[in-house]
Design an enzyme around this catalytic site. Structure first.
Site, PDB file in Angstrom:
ATOM      1  N   ALA A 155      28.270  21.793 -90.066  1.00  0.00           N
ATOM      2  CA  ALA A 155      26.880  22.243 -89.951  1.00  0.00           C
ATOM      3  C   ALA A 155      26.659  22.976 -88.625  1.00  0.00           C
ATOM      4  CB  ALA A 155      25.927  21.053 -90.074  1.00  0.00           C
ATOM      5  N   TYR A 156      27.061  22.356 -87.540  1.00  0.00           N
ATOM      6  CA  TYR A 156      26.866  22.936 -86.208  1.00  0.00           C
ATOM      7  C   TYR A 156      27.740  24.173 -86.008  1.00  0.00           C
ATOM      8  CZ  TYR A 156      26.785  23.137 -81.072  1.00  0.00           C
ATOM      9  OH  TYR A 156      26.661  23.539 -79.768  1.00  0.00           O
TER      10      TYR A 156
END
Length: 253
Positions: A155-156
């Site tokens: 996600a990051y």
């Protein structure tokens, strides 16, 4: 062309860590600072510190994913100080580490809304003003997490790589208006890094030892001066670049 001490900058995530270091560094160089963050108290503390140093600034709470609020922040900056010259898109929500197959939609959405979407919101809000004055600086923030593909950080990391794509495309399109768009990949002692160190002290010590300079960067002393260069007049022909500031820990080929 404006000198650095004639400029007005919005710094997101300015209540702590890298964002606070950037706000203080720029303010000491005469830049008027609009500090933003989701919580008002920390950014008010940053602005209070800036004013104690003799600088000028304004604190405004803002979630960068809130597009309407972002446009309000930019307009307020212009109404208060007369222009908007620099956007520092440092703010970013931190989400839990998860393998690809278990990455939750909510975490993916949170990372992207606070990162690439939030940065785009500020860029689009500031663009008409920067275009009109034929000068502007956009400084986004990415991470070696995405560039080198760190496991567990879908996600990051994917969000941070999307920010690099956004930066390069905007630099190509907006160069004709005197707007430089760059992205910084920092290696610093941020609050997130400190929390990680407390949770995984042995891994933290290992990573510090792997760094050629045997330390992580200081937000104000090591990371922010590079941002000051990107915000100033000497970077007027420097655009579309990924600038790694981590003590030679990560070197692009």
């Amino acid at each position: 062309m404006k000198q650095l001490n004639e400029k007005v900058a919005i710094v997101t995530g300015a209540g702590q860590g890298i964002g606070k270091g950037i706000a203080l560094c720029l303010a000491k160089r005469g830049v008027k600072i609009v500090a933003t963050g989701r919580r008002l108290e920390p950014i008010e503390a940053t602005i209070a510190e800036i004013k104690e140093l003799g600088g000028d600034g304004l604190a405004m709470s803002c979630d960068s994913a809130d597009r309407e609020r972002v446009f309000e922040v930019v307009k307020t900056a212009i109404d208060t100080f007369g222009s908007i010259d620099v956007i520092v898109n440092n703010g970013q929500a931190i989400v839990p580490s998860q393998p690809v197959e278990d990455t939750e939609y909510e975490n993916m959405l949170k990372a992207w809304q606070s990162g690439v979407i939030g940065s785009l919101n500020y860029m689009q809000a500031a663009f008409p003003y920067m275009k009109e004055q034929h000068e502007g600086r956009i400084i986004n923030f990415a991470s070696a997490t995405g560039m080198f593909g760190i496991a567990g950080q879908l996600a990051y990391g994917s969000n941070k790589e999307a920010l690099r794509g956004l930066t390069k495309i905007a630099a190509k399109e907006w160069g004709q208006y005197g707007i430089c768009v760059n992205i910084v990949l920092p290696g610093a002692e941020s609050p997130a890094a400190k929390a990680w160190a407390e949770k995984f002290p042995e891994e933290y010590a290992k990573q510090v030892n792997l760094n050629p300079m045997k330390r992580f960067g200081d937000p104000e002393a090591d990371i922010a001066p590079v941002v000051a260069f990107l915000a100033g007049p000497d970077s007027c022909y420097f655009s579309g670049q990924s600038v790694i500031v981590d003590g030679a820990n990560s070197i692009m080929p």
